[in-house]
Design an enzyme around this catalytic site. Structure first.
Site, PDB file in Angstrom:
ATOM      1  N   GLU A  22     -14.131  -0.849   6.566  1.00 17.39           N
ATOM      2  CA  GLU A  22     -14.105   0.480   5.947  1.00 17.39           C
ATOM      3  C   GLU A  22     -15.379   0.628   5.123  1.00 17.39           C
ATOM      4  O   GLU A  22     -15.862  -0.344   4.540  1.00 17.39           O
ATOM      5  CB  GLU A  22     -12.856   0.622   5.070  1.00 17.39           C
ATOM      6  CG  GLU A  22     -12.698   2.001   4.441  1.00 17.39           C
ATOM      7  CD  GLU A  22     -11.341   2.162   3.727  1.00 17.39           C
ATOM      8  OE1 GLU A  22     -10.292   2.018   4.391  1.00 17.39           O
ATOM      9  OE2 GLU A  22     -11.357   2.421   2.514  1.00 17.39           O
ATOM     10  N   TYR A  29       0.836  -1.211   0.000  1.00 17.42           N
ATOM     11  CA  TYR A  29       0.000   0.000   0.000  1.00 17.42           C
ATOM     12  C   TYR A  29       0.872   1.262   0.000  1.00 17.42           C
ATOM     13  O   TYR A  29       0.570   2.236  -0.689  1.00 17.42           O
ATOM     14  CB  TYR A  29      -0.956  -0.003   1.200  1.00 17.42           C
ATOM     15  CG  TYR A  29      -1.680   1.317   1.350  1.00 17.42           C
ATOM     16  CD1 TYR A  29      -2.578   1.757   0.367  1.00 17.42           C
ATOM     17  CD2 TYR A  29      -1.451   2.152   2.454  1.00 17.42           C
ATOM     18  CE1 TYR A  29      -3.227   2.984   0.489  1.00 17.42           C
ATOM     19  CE2 TYR A  29      -2.100   3.372   2.580  1.00 17.42           C
ATOM     20  CZ  TYR A  29      -2.985   3.783   1.603  1.00 17.42           C
ATOM     21  OH  TYR A  29      -3.622   4.985   1.716  1.00 17.42           O
ATOM     22  N   ARG A  63     -11.418  13.491   1.690  1.00 19.22           N
ATOM     23  CA  ARG A  63     -12.363  12.642   2.434  1.00 19.22           C
ATOM     24  C   ARG A  63     -13.704  12.486   1.718  1.00 19.22           C
ATOM     25  O   ARG A  63     -14.385  11.473   1.883  1.00 19.22           O
ATOM     26  CB  ARG A  63     -12.607  13.203   3.831  1.00 19.22           C
ATOM     27  CG  ARG A  63     -11.378  13.220   4.719  1.00 19.22           C
ATOM     28  CD  ARG A  63     -10.875  11.828   5.043  1.00 19.22           C
ATOM     29  NE  ARG A  63      -9.686  11.872   5.891  1.00 19.22           N
ATOM     30  CZ  ARG A  63      -8.989  10.795   6.241  1.00 19.22           C
ATOM     31  NH1 ARG A  63      -9.358   9.597   5.808  1.00 19.22           N
ATOM     32  NH2 ARG A  63      -7.926  10.921   6.994  1.00 19.22           N
ATOM     33  N   TYR A 111      -0.989  13.216   6.785  1.00 20.28           N
ATOM     34  CA  TYR A 111      -0.616  12.182   7.754  1.00 20.28           C
ATOM     35  C   TYR A 111       0.876  12.294   8.072  1.00 20.28           C
ATOM     36  O   TYR A 111       1.686  12.544   7.178  1.00 20.28           O
ATOM     37  CB  TYR A 111      -0.867  10.778   7.173  1.00 20.28           C
ATOM     38  CG  TYR A 111      -2.293  10.275   7.215  1.00 20.28           C
ATOM     39  CD1 TYR A 111      -3.288  10.937   7.917  1.00 20.28           C
ATOM     40  CD2 TYR A 111      -2.634   9.092   6.551  1.00 20.28           C
ATOM     41  CE1 TYR A 111      -4.588  10.445   7.936  1.00 20.28           C
ATOM     42  CE2 TYR A 111      -3.932   8.594   6.572  1.00 20.28           C
ATOM     43  CZ  TYR A 111      -4.909   9.278   7.260  1.00 20.28           C
ATOM     44  OH  TYR A 111      -6.180   8.795   7.281  1.00 20.28           O
ATOM     45  N   ARG A 161       1.291   6.628  -6.900  1.00 19.49           N
ATOM     46  CA  ARG A 161       0.134   7.489  -7.177  1.00 19.49           C
ATOM     47  C   ARG A 161       0.515   8.956  -7.059  1.00 19.49           C
ATOM     48  O   ARG A 161       0.178   9.776  -7.927  1.00 19.49           O
ATOM     49  CB  ARG A 161      -1.007   7.142  -6.206  1.00 19.49           C
ATOM     50  CG  ARG A 161      -2.155   8.136  -6.211  1.00 19.49           C
ATOM     51  CD  ARG A 161      -3.319   7.694  -5.340  1.00 19.49           C
ATOM     52  NE  ARG A 161      -2.976   7.505  -3.936  1.00 19.49           N
ATOM     53  CZ  ARG A 161      -3.855   7.126  -2.998  1.00 19.49           C
ATOM     54  NH1 ARG A 161      -5.114   6.873  -3.330  1.00 19.49           N
ATOM     55  NH2 ARG A 161      -3.472   6.975  -1.752  1.00 19.49           N
TER      56      ARG A 161
HETATM   57  C1  3EB Z   1      -7.688   6.208   6.061  1.00 16.39           C
HETATM   58  O1  3EB Z   1      -8.549   6.903   6.585  1.00 16.39           O
HETATM   59  C2  3EB Z   1      -8.102   4.850   5.625  1.00 16.39           C
HETATM   60  O2  3EB Z   1      -5.210   5.622  -0.060  1.00 16.39           O
HETATM   61  O3  3EB Z   1      -6.839   6.132  -1.404  1.00 16.39           O
HETATM   62  C3  3EB Z   1      -9.212   5.365   2.894  1.00 16.39           C
HETATM   63  C4  3EB Z   1      -9.609   5.884   1.650  1.00 16.39           C
HETATM   64  C5  3EB Z   1      -7.908   4.980   3.081  1.00 16.39           C
HETATM   65  C6  3EB Z   1      -8.686   6.010   0.605  1.00 16.39           C
HETATM   66  C7  3EB Z   1      -6.403   5.800  -0.281  1.00 16.39           C
HETATM   67  C8  3EB Z   1      -6.996   5.111   2.033  1.00 16.39           C
HETATM   68  C9  3EB Z   1      -7.370   5.623   0.810  1.00 16.39           C
HETATM   69  O4  3EB Z   1      -6.524   6.570   5.905  1.00 16.39           O
HETATM   70  C10 3EB Z   1      -7.463   4.389   4.376  1.00 16.39           C
END
Ligand code: 3EB
Length: 322
Positions: free
Chosen positions: A313, A142, A214, A201, A149
């Site tokens: 999720e 990942y 989001r 992050y 990406r």
């Molecule tokens: C998170 O909140 C959970 O890498 O495209 C959620 C939605 C998550 C999209 C992405 C990752 C992705 O971090 C993981």
């Protein structure tokens, strides 16, 4: 299409046959779920590799109040109508370079196609790869995907991230699926007040922060919601407690709706629920039954979440009620 409103866009879970759904001129995209990986003959149809949990899965059908045209070239499929476009690409990553080369290639192809399209606003994207948690530390697949990406997005000058999902599948080894919803009209990205933005992050989650918003307010009306898990701030909560994780994920979804000033989920709000362990499906279903209106369409799939400790999720839509 500037100024004009896009045609109405809707998403349904339907138990009708693929044939009858594809026969409708307004069908923009049709997703079937499960291990059947025989290639679809219609560019609008995608076989998503996650296995449905319990019962025959419905199709997910995207439709627009307009006529749809479609085509494909070199493994990239597109379908457009009414100011909307589906773009999909599937890549075999078993060639040299593995997941990084494959992801960068898939994004380069997809972003180049989108940039050259009338529907050049990338609003929402899904990423499905196998063995998403394999590899230790920064070598986790990942994390490698996130780097590739981000490199491709930067190379294409993409600075406003789409809403997204990235989930693991248990289908054929090395099969990377990426598909996206685009529009001739721009959307508005939304962040979740309970969560640190993914692109911000801290380092502990990998060298490249995930590039997604989001949620995306869609042109016209409606909200496309990214994969949402039990993440508060930037931390994963409730390790080993799938019930608490499901409740926290739903609380995050409700916070997004509130942020968007939208009413609660209803029959026009199809949700997709990715569950890591099939044995957890019943508990997750019970939480959904308790927390959501009975009219909310929900589809449970087995899917691995991008942090090893996350067990569930949810992504989906809050489209105009009908
Ligand atoms: C998170 O909140 C959970 O890498 O495209 C959620 C939605 C998550 C999209 C992405 C990752 C992705 O971090 C993981």
């Amino acid at each position: 299409m500037k100024g004009a409103a896009p045609a109405a866009f809707r998403v349904d879970y339907s138990h009708e046959t693929a044939r009858s759904l594809l026969d409708r001129p307004e069908t923009l995209a049709l997703f079937s779920f499960g291990p059947d990986s025989t290639p679809a003959s219609d560019p609008r149809q995608l076989r998503v590799l996650q296995t449905p949990l319990a019962g025959p899965a419905p199709h997910e059908c995207w439709s627009v109040a307009a006529a749809v045209s479609h085509g494909s070239a070199d493994g990239l499929h597109w379908s457009r109508g009414g100011g909307w476009q589906l773009v999909a690409i599937e890549v075999d990553e078993t060639s040299p370079g593995g997941i990084e080369t494959a992801s960068e290639y898939a994004y380069d192809r997809l972003l180049a196609h989108v940039a050259a399209s009338p529907e050049h606003h990338l609003l929402r994207i899904w990423n499905y790869l196998d063995a998403i948690n394999a590899g230790d530390g920064d070598a986790e697949r990942y994390r490698l995907f996130c780097g590739a990406r981000a490199r491709s997005m930067a190379a294409h000058g993409l600075v406003r991230y789409p809403a997204a999902t990235a989930i693991g599948h248990h289908g054929p080894r090395g099969r990377l699926q990426v598909y996206a919803l685009c529009s001739a009209h721009d959307g508005i990205a939304l962040e979740n007040p309970r969560q640190v933005s993914a692109w911000a992050y801290p380092r502990q989650y990998g060298p490249t922060a995930p590039s997604f918003a989001r949620a995306m307010q869609l042109p016209g009306d409606g909200l496309a919601i990214s994969g949402t898990a039990a993440v508060i701030g930037h931390a994963s909560l409730h390790a080993d407690d799938v019930t608490a994780q499901a409740e926290e994920a739903i609380a995050n979804l409700h916070a997004l709706l509130e942020r968007a000033a939208l009413p609660p989920f209803d029959a026009a709000s199809p949700l997709k629920v990715y569950v890591r362990h099939p044995d957890d499906a019943a508990v997750v279903r019970a939480v959904l039954d308790e927390q959501l209106d009975a009219s909310v369409p929900r589809l449970l799939l087995q899917g691995d979440i991008c942090r090893g400790e996350l067990l569930v999720e949810i992504d989906g839509w809050r489209l105009p009620s009908r």
